[in-house]
Design a protein around this motif. Structure first.
Motif, short mmCIF file in Angstrom:
data_model
loop_
_atom_site.label_atom_id
_atom_site.label_comp_id
_atom_site.label_asym_id
_atom_site.label_seq_id
_atom_site.Cartn_x
_atom_site.Cartn_y
_atom_site.Cartn_z
N ASN A 89 0.86 -1.17 0.00
CA ASN A 89 0.00 0.00 0.00
C ASN A 89 0.91 1.23 0.00
OD1 ASN A 89 -2.25 1.57 0.23
ND2 ASN A 89 -2.72 1.02 2.34
N VAL A 90 0.49 2.28 -0.67
CA VAL A 90 1.32 3.48 -0.72
C VAL A 90 0.50 4.68 -0.28
CG1 VAL A 90 2.66 5.01 -2.22
CG2 VAL A 90 2.74 2.55 -2.58
N ILE A 91 1.04 5.44 0.68
CA ILE A 91 0.38 6.68 1.09
C ILE A 91 1.29 7.83 0.64
CG2 ILE A 91 -0.34 8.09 3.07
CD1 ILE A 91 -1.10 5.44 4.47
N LYS A 92 0.70 8.77 -0.06
CA LYS A 92 1.51 9.88 -0.59
C LYS A 92 1.14 11.20 0.10
CE LYS A 92 0.35 8.66 -4.94
NZ LYS A 92 0.31 8.70 -6.40
N GLU A 93 2.16 12.00 0.32
CA GLU A 93 1.93 13.29 0.98
C GLU A 93 2.85 14.32 0.33
OE1 GLU A 93 2.98 14.93 5.38
OE2 GLU A 93 2.29 12.86 5.29
N GLN A 94 2.27 15.41 -0.12
CA GLN A 94 3.08 16.44 -0.77
C GLN A 94 3.64 17.40 0.28
OE1 GLN A 94 3.38 16.38 -4.31
NE2 GLN A 94 5.06 17.80 -3.93
N ARG A 95 4.93 17.58 0.32
CA ARG A 95 5.56 18.52 1.26
C ARG A 95 6.35 19.53 0.44
NH1 ARG A 95 8.18 14.79 6.06
NH2 ARG A 95 6.23 13.99 6.91
#
Lengths: 155, 325
Positions: A4-10
């Protein structure tokens, strides 16, 4: 357990958290999608990686490198550290910022992990601080063979 | 063939280890402390059932090679058939002469607690001398009050759920979580090998070497793959059996012993496999026993020591044993 992949833009950087075992079913391109010029990959929740997973990992990250993408591995699980040690080029041109270090409580025998920055480990000559168990407050000791576990940091 | 085990070593720990192993296998031991003394045993025409050797450097290996070459052809053939067990203290990559030579097969890596491994290796030794194959996980584990669980996989896609069950089983039986993950990875690699690498056609060519490992294949008839996992209190084990018997010694040695700790691993595109799975299992503390009957079956068993700490687990003696019939 599928990856599973969780993406977060920083800001300009994409943080991707990989969760699950990495094996023949992993399709990095489709689960991660388009990536910017810089990504941070959290490997904290990767319990294991099989040989086909290693191949997929290298294929993906080597391709990113060729495209000029800068990638940093953080919070590397013990399973990933083991593979960094076994396959000299698994890091694929990226940077390893931090790793989990395994400990064992001498009193209650719990398995524990502590997060360390690679730079700090190198600076200290891989000397680990005295720590206590989060469960029973007993003393904990590093639970692996130092020359094996920190090998990739000494290349 | 004489009914004895020969140990060539000056080390007391080797003697304790081999004596215990031979006792379990029910065979007497003779100990000599030099290759020259071993030569006297061989010249008397006595061929041991098994020879354990401590050849710490290439010079002593060459000396042993010369001794074997000076014997009769019958002797050489008997000894070359998987009967030599090399005891080493270094990492395998530090003794390439053992791998490149004609006697490569059974390698035991010593540890601080080698003497305690004798009982375990005695059962392996017994398996190497048996014509029927190892049977270490079925009858043997159960006879000693161990637990075994059998998995018969009908499709390749059932692998994932099987290895999760393997992981959970070992955690339930008190293995460290980290070791249970290593065992699950070993089960994964052994199953993939049995499903995709073992099947060959009538001419001996691999059927699925280029097939993507995520492909859903039916595992029926000769393609059926059986996995047995077991735990006897001291060791956990995973056995995977296929019905092709297509394992080749040279290929196996290349895959198990090739290390990429310093060398670069190149991504191969000609085959779907990675060729690094078995080496990882061995490098991460597993012992491996390969038993192959040509064109009939291959059984691979990976053993893992139960330990209170990962450091203790990694420090335990381990072995690579292969038997081809």
């Amino acid at each position: 357990m599928l990856l599973n992949v969780i993406k977060e833009q920083r800001n300009n950087t994409l943080l991707i958290r990989l969760i699950g075992a990495i094996d023949e079913d992993v399709q990095f391109e489709s689960v991660v999608g388009l990536v910017p010029q810089e990504i941070i990959v959290s490997c904290r929740e990767i319990p294991r990686i099989n040989s086909i997973g290693v191949k997929a990992w290298m294929k993906y990250f080597q391709a990113l490198r060729q495209k000029g993408v800068k990638f940093t591995f953080i919070e590397c699980s013990t399973a990933i550290v083991e593979q960094f040690n076994l396959i000299s080029n698994l890091i694929s041109g990226g940077t390893v910022e931090s790793i989990y270090v395994p400990f064992s409580c001498t009193k209650c025998k719990s398995e524990l992990i502590g997060l360390f920055k690679c730079e700090d480990l190198k600076k200290s000559g891989f000397t680990l601080p005295s720590l206590t168990c989060s469960k029973c407050s007993g003393p904990v000791v590093f639970d692996d063979i130092p020359e094996e576990y920190f090998r990739f940091l000494q290349r | 063939m004489k009914d004895f085990v020969l140990l060539i070593s000056k080390t007391p720990e080797d003697r304790t280890f081999v004596e215990r192993a031979a006792q379990i296998a029910g065979i007497p031991v003779r100990v000599v402390d030099s290759i020259e003394s071993a030569g006297k045993v061989f010249q008397a025409g006595e061929i041991p059932q098994a020879v354990f050797l401590d050849l710490p450097e290439e010079r002593s290996y060459r000396e042993f090679d010369q001794l074997v070459n000076a014997q009769s052809r019958q002797f050489q053939e008997a000894l070359l058939s998987d009967r030599l067990h090399f005891l080493i203290s270094q990492n395998i990559d530090e003794c390439p002469y053992l791998i490149a030579g004609p006697y490569a097969g059974n390698i035991l890596k010593r540890s601080r607690a080698l003497e305690h491994g004798g009982e375990h290796y005695g059962r392996i030794l017994q398996g190497t001398l048996s014509q029927r194959g190892p049977e270490l996980l079925g009858t043997e584990f159960k006879n000693r009050g161990g637990v075994t669980r059998e998995f018969v996989l009908g499709r390749t896609i059932e692998k994932q759920s099987a290895i999760e069950k393997v992981r959970d089983l070992f955690v339930e039986h008190g293995f460290l979580g980290r070791v249970a993950e290593v065992i699950a990875t070993a089960a994964d690699e052994l199953l993939m090998n049995a499903m995709f690498d073992a099947p060959v056609d009538g001419a001996g060519h691999q059927i699925y070497s280029k097939v993507d490992r995520s492909t859903d294949l039916q595992l029926v008839g000769r393609h059926a793959v059986k996995m047995v996992v077991g735990f006897d209190g001291a060791y956990g084990a995973v056995s995977v059996v296929d019905s092709f018997g297509s394992l080749e010694r040279t290929k196996l040695l290349k895959h198990v012993l090739k290390l990429y700790k310093d060398d670069t691993y190149h991504l191969g595109t000609e085959v779907a496999g990675a060729g690094i799975g078995l080496a990882s299992v061995f490098q991460l503390g597993g012992s491996l026993f390969f038993f192959s009957e040509q064109r009939k079956k291959t059984e691979v068993i990976a053993f893992f020591k139960r330990a209170e700490t990962f450091r203790e687990y990694r420090g335990h003696f381990r072995f690579l044993t292969m038997q081809f019939r």
